[in-house]
Design a protein around this motif. Structure first.
Motif, PDB file in Angstrom:
ATOM      1  N   PRO A   1       0.825  -1.216   0.000  1.00  0.00           N
ATOM      2  CA  PRO A   1       0.000   0.000   0.000  1.00  0.00           C
ATOM      3  C   PRO A   1       0.856   1.260   0.000  1.00  0.00           C
ATOM      4  O   PRO A   1       1.907   1.329   0.644  1.00  0.00           O
ATOM      5  CB  PRO A   1      -0.810  -0.128   1.293  1.00  0.00           C
ATOM      6  CG  PRO A   1      -0.898  -1.606   1.536  1.00  0.00           C
ATOM      7  CD  PRO A   1       0.424  -2.151   1.069  1.00  0.00           C
TER       8      PRO A   1
ATOM      9  N   THR B   1      -1.708   9.483   3.758  1.00  0.00           N
ATOM     10  CA  THR B   1      -3.159   9.588   3.640  1.00  0.00           C
ATOM     11  C   THR B   1      -3.507  10.992   3.173  1.00  0.00           C
ATOM     12  O   THR B   1      -2.656  11.888   3.151  1.00  0.00           O
ATOM     13  CB  THR B   1      -3.875   9.313   4.979  1.00  0.00           C
ATOM     14  OG1 THR B   1      -3.504  10.321   5.927  1.00  0.00           O
ATOM     15  CG2 THR B   1      -3.520   7.936   5.519  1.00  0.00           C
TER      16      THR B   1
ATOM     17  N   ARG C   1     -13.141   6.250  -2.932  1.00  0.00           N
ATOM     18  CA  ARG C   1     -11.830   6.259  -2.280  1.00  0.00           C
ATOM     19  C   ARG C   1     -11.772   5.153  -1.225  1.00  0.00           C
ATOM     20  O   ARG C   1     -12.798   4.647  -0.758  1.00  0.00           O
ATOM     21  CB  ARG C   1     -11.556   7.625  -1.637  1.00  0.00           C
ATOM     22  CG  ARG C   1     -11.645   8.808  -2.593  1.00  0.00           C
ATOM     23  CD  ARG C   1     -10.582   8.778  -3.672  1.00  0.00           C
ATOM     24  NE  ARG C   1      -9.242   8.961  -3.140  1.00  0.00           N
ATOM     25  CZ  ARG C   1      -8.657  10.139  -2.959  1.00  0.00           C
ATOM     26  NH1 ARG C   1      -9.311  11.262  -3.262  1.00  0.00           N
ATOM     27  NH2 ARG C   1      -7.417  10.219  -2.506  1.00  0.00           N
ATOM     28  N   VAL C   2     -10.558   4.805  -0.814  1.00  0.00           N
ATOM     29  CA  VAL C   2     -10.358   3.761   0.190  1.00  0.00           C
ATOM     30  C   VAL C   2     -10.100   4.424   1.529  1.00  0.00           C
ATOM     31  O   VAL C   2      -9.192   5.260   1.670  1.00  0.00           O
ATOM     32  CB  VAL C   2      -9.195   2.831  -0.193  1.00  0.00           C
ATOM     33  CG1 VAL C   2      -8.929   1.827   0.920  1.00  0.00           C
ATOM     34  CG2 VAL C   2      -9.515   2.094  -1.496  1.00  0.00           C
TER      35      VAL C   2
ATOM     36  N   ARG D   1     -13.701   0.378   0.727  1.00  0.00           N
ATOM     37  CA  ARG D   1     -13.874   1.289  -0.401  1.00  0.00           C
ATOM     38  C   ARG D   1     -15.221   1.972  -0.256  1.00  0.00           C
ATOM     39  O   ARG D   1     -16.262   1.324  -0.124  1.00  0.00           O
ATOM     40  CB  ARG D   1     -13.796   0.507  -1.718  1.00  0.00           C
ATOM     41  CG  ARG D   1     -13.645   1.422  -2.917  1.00  0.00           C
ATOM     42  CD  ARG D   1     -12.823   0.766  -3.996  1.00  0.00           C
ATOM     43  NE  ARG D   1     -12.758   1.651  -5.155  1.00  0.00           N
ATOM     44  CZ  ARG D   1     -13.371   1.420  -6.302  1.00  0.00           C
ATOM     45  NH1 ARG D   1     -14.053   0.306  -6.473  1.00  0.00           N
ATOM     46  NH2 ARG D   1     -13.272   2.278  -7.295  1.00  0.00           N
TER      47      ARG D   1
ATOM     48  N   ALA E   1      -6.852   6.816   1.467  1.00  0.00           N
ATOM     49  CA  ALA E   1      -5.569   6.477   0.847  1.00  0.00           C
ATOM     50  C   ALA E   1      -5.308   7.408  -0.329  1.00  0.00           C
ATOM     51  O   ALA E   1      -6.245   7.893  -0.973  1.00  0.00           O
ATOM     52  CB  ALA E   1      -5.584   5.029   0.372  1.00  0.00           C
TER      53      ALA E   1
ATOM     54  N   ARG F   1      -4.448   8.668  -4.061  1.00  0.00           N
ATOM     55  CA  ARG F   1      -4.760   8.147  -5.388  1.00  0.00           C
ATOM     56  C   ARG F   1      -3.508   7.531  -5.996  1.00  0.00           C
ATOM     57  O   ARG F   1      -2.395   8.048  -5.830  1.00  0.00           O
ATOM     58  CB  ARG F   1      -5.268   9.257  -6.304  1.00  0.00           C
ATOM     59  CG  ARG F   1      -6.616   9.838  -5.909  1.00  0.00           C
ATOM     60  CD  ARG F   1      -7.094  10.812  -6.961  1.00  0.00           C
ATOM     61  NE  ARG F   1      -8.328  11.472  -6.585  1.00  0.00           N
ATOM     62  CZ  ARG F   1      -9.559  10.969  -6.784  1.00  0.00           C
ATOM     63  NH1 ARG F   1      -9.679   9.768  -7.344  1.00  0.00           N
ATOM     64  NH2 ARG F   1     -10.635  11.639  -6.427  1.00  0.00           N
ATOM     65  N   VAL F   2      -3.692   6.423  -6.721  1.00  0.00           N
ATOM     66  CA  VAL F   2      -2.576   5.820  -7.443  1.00  0.00           C
ATOM     67  C   VAL F   2      -2.327   6.644  -8.703  1.00  0.00           C
ATOM     68  O   VAL F   2      -3.246   6.910  -9.479  1.00  0.00           O
ATOM     69  CB  VAL F   2      -2.892   4.360  -7.825  1.00  0.00           C
ATOM     70  CG1 VAL F   2      -1.690   3.730  -8.537  1.00  0.00           C
ATOM     71  CG2 VAL F   2      -3.241   3.549  -6.584  1.00  0.00           C
TER      72      VAL F   2
ATOM     73  N   CYS G   1      -7.893   6.375  -9.748  1.00  0.00           N
ATOM     74  CA  CYS G   1      -6.509   6.690 -10.094  1.00  0.00           C
ATOM     75  C   CYS G   1      -6.409   8.077 -10.737  1.00  0.00           C
ATOM     76  O   CYS G   1      -7.346   8.542 -11.382  1.00  0.00           O
ATOM     77  CB  CYS G   1      -5.948   5.648 -11.065  1.00  0.00           C
ATOM     78  SG  CYS G   1      -5.924   3.962 -10.417  1.00  0.00           S
TER      79      CYS G   1
ATOM     80  N   ASP H   1       3.209   5.895  -9.832  1.00  0.00           N
ATOM     81  CA  ASP H   1       3.308   4.659  -9.057  1.00  0.00           C
ATOM     82  C   ASP H   1       3.246   3.430  -9.953  1.00  0.00           C
ATOM     83  O   ASP H   1       3.780   2.379  -9.602  1.00  0.00           O
ATOM     84  CB  ASP H   1       2.165   4.605  -8.039  1.00  0.00           C
ATOM     85  CG  ASP H   1       2.117   5.836  -7.162  1.00  0.00           C
ATOM     86  OD1 ASP H   1       3.110   6.104  -6.464  1.00  0.00           O
ATOM     87  OD2 ASP H   1       1.084   6.551  -7.197  1.00  0.00           O
TER      88      ASP H   1
ATOM     89  N   GLN I   1      -3.962   0.869  -2.748  1.00  0.00           N
ATOM     90  CA  GLN I   1      -4.725   1.851  -1.981  1.00  0.00           C
ATOM     91  C   GLN I   1      -5.085   1.353  -0.583  1.00  0.00           C
ATOM     92  O   GLN I   1      -5.802   2.036   0.154  1.00  0.00           O
ATOM     93  CB  GLN I   1      -6.003   2.221  -2.740  1.00  0.00           C
ATOM     94  CG  GLN I   1      -5.739   2.901  -4.078  1.00  0.00           C
ATOM     95  CD  GLN I   1      -7.009   3.108  -4.874  1.00  0.00           C
ATOM     96  OE1 GLN I   1      -7.829   3.965  -4.560  1.00  0.00           O
ATOM     97  NE2 GLN I   1      -7.181   2.327  -5.928  1.00  0.00           N
TER      98      GLN I   1
END
Length: 420
Positions: free
Chosen positions: A30, A34, A45-46, A168, A188, A190-191, A235, A262, A337
């Protein structure tokens, strides 16, 4: 060139999907940190915190209907009225119920002290006040204790963990968070994904008219659905377009993307053909593993690293790219995430088709539910037929070596659980 092109060297053994997924997820630590976002903006979002309620929901016993609050013991029959001595709208509070009386009450309003039931207004007849007295109500059905009363804390009790770290967030989750007073949530990050395609045969819609397409040219469909799928997963996508089939251009694109992302995601270009430069470019900058996964469609798959960034190479054929994204890339992104639920929903359904050709690979067949609740099969299951994914509403996960007869129970994975 397509990732689906067959190498001229000895074939690597096929890797089972579950093993490939486990190996892929082992690389997905992960992301650090945050982000605080408005609850309004947290859909998808997570969650990066446990949400603990500091209050009961509802805070007081309240009415779930518009009607009348009363004591069951005060009801005599459908003809004897009770005096209505107070009116309690939502947002206000009444006073203790006088024996032999009723209170006009509205949805969400607190139950007055002494009342033990609510009768909905459809089961009541209001009566006019006589000689300056109070209006009344005749209750047409015998009331039952507790009916139409929402009890304090029946939804959430103070101290409850209502949403857990790694969940999620859905629209319902946001409402639940708001109901216990959270206007901001820790989520978390964003990727950050760099997306590009390779292949001089690719052209963009709008840049070349269909009538002007050169022989062998194709429109870049993968770029559109991959970008949309990435955005649905929360993402941040940098679309680098189509990279020319040159080693120097490919190295430059990968090197630049690795510095601020990432994950680098590509479709096509990881075969051993002389025009396929992804493989040597990734190997020059980092590490690359080429997997032959025992699934159909979508056998070729690549995972590696470029600098600090993850690299994933998908097949070039549209349905292969679409399916492998949902089966492998989606859970990978969710784990980055910090999500705790990675596997998609699957449902037992009856097949309303015959599948007589068992394959040595695990198959994912494009199907849709028919009017009777069974599953019908798209006629052409080729990995290049993207219309099958538009026509269908899910996949049948068919084990290797297995045929399907009409009426068999199969495992159905809805697209709705894969694209959200």
């Amino acid at each position: 060139m397509s990732i689906d092109a067959k190498p001229h060297t000895a074939r690597a053994p096929l890797k089972p999907l579950d093993l490939a997924l486990a190996e892929l997820l082992a690389h997905a630590a992960p992301l650090a940190g945050t982000e605080a976002v408005s609850t309004f903006d947290a859909d998808g979002r997570v969650l990066a915190q446990d949400l603990v309620s500091s209050l009961d929901v509802p805070a007081l016993d309240n009415s779930s209907m518009d009607g009348y609050a009363l004591r069951c013991a005060d009801w005599a029959d459908a003809h004897t009225p009770l005096q209505v001595k107070q009116r309690i709208p939502a947002g206000s509070s009444g006073h203790a119920l006088v024996p032999g009386s009723a209170a006009r009450i509205f949805t969400g309003a607190p139950i007055p002290q002494g009342a033990d039931t609510v009768v909905m207004q459809e089961d009541c007849v209001a009566t006019e006040a006589a000689d300056g007295g109070l209006p009344g109500v005749r209750v047409q059905t015998q009331p039952k204790p507790g009916q139409w009363i929402r009890r304090r804390g029946e939804d959430v009790a103070s101290g409850d963990v209502v949403l857990r770290h790694g969940e999620r967030l859905s629209p319902a989750s946001l409402g639940l968070a708001a109901s216990i007073g959270f206007d901001k949530l820790q989520v978390a990050p964003r990727v950050r994904v760099a997306l590009f395609s390779t292949g001089d045969e690719l052209v963009m819609p709008g840049e070349v008219a269909p009538a002007d397409m050169k022989p062998g040219a194709i429109y870049n469909s993968n770029r559109f659905f991959l970008r949309a799928l990435l955005q649905r997963l929360g993402c941040t996508v940098t679309d680098l377009g189509i990279v020319p089939d040159r080693l120097d251009a490919t190295v430059a694109a990968l090197k630049g993307a690795s510095q601020q992302h990432d994950l680098i995601l590509t479709s096509g270009g990881v075969s051993v053909g002389e025009e396929d430069h992804i493989k040597p470019a990734v190997q020059a900058l980092g590490e690359l593993n080429l997997w032959q996964i025992a699934i159909k469609p979508g056998k070729p798959f690549a995972y590696g690293t470029v600098g600090a960034a993850h690299f994933i190479g998908l097949p070039g054929n549209p349905v292969s790219s679409f399916v492998t994204f949902m089966l492998l890339v989606r859970p990978f992104l969710l784990k980055l995430q910090g999500a705790t639920r990675l596997a998609p929903e699957s449902i037992a359904h009856r097949a309303h088709f015959n599948w007589t050709k068992a394959d040595k690979r695990r198959e994912f067949l494009r199907v849709r539910q028919d009017a009777t609740g069974g599953l019908e099969l798209f006629d052409n299951q080729s990995s290049g037929v993207l219309t099958s994914a538009v026509w269908g509403d899910g996949l049948v996960d068919n084990p290797a070596g297995q045929t399907i007869a009409h009426g068999d129970v199969v495992r159905f994975i809805p697209f709705s659980s894969l694209m959200s």
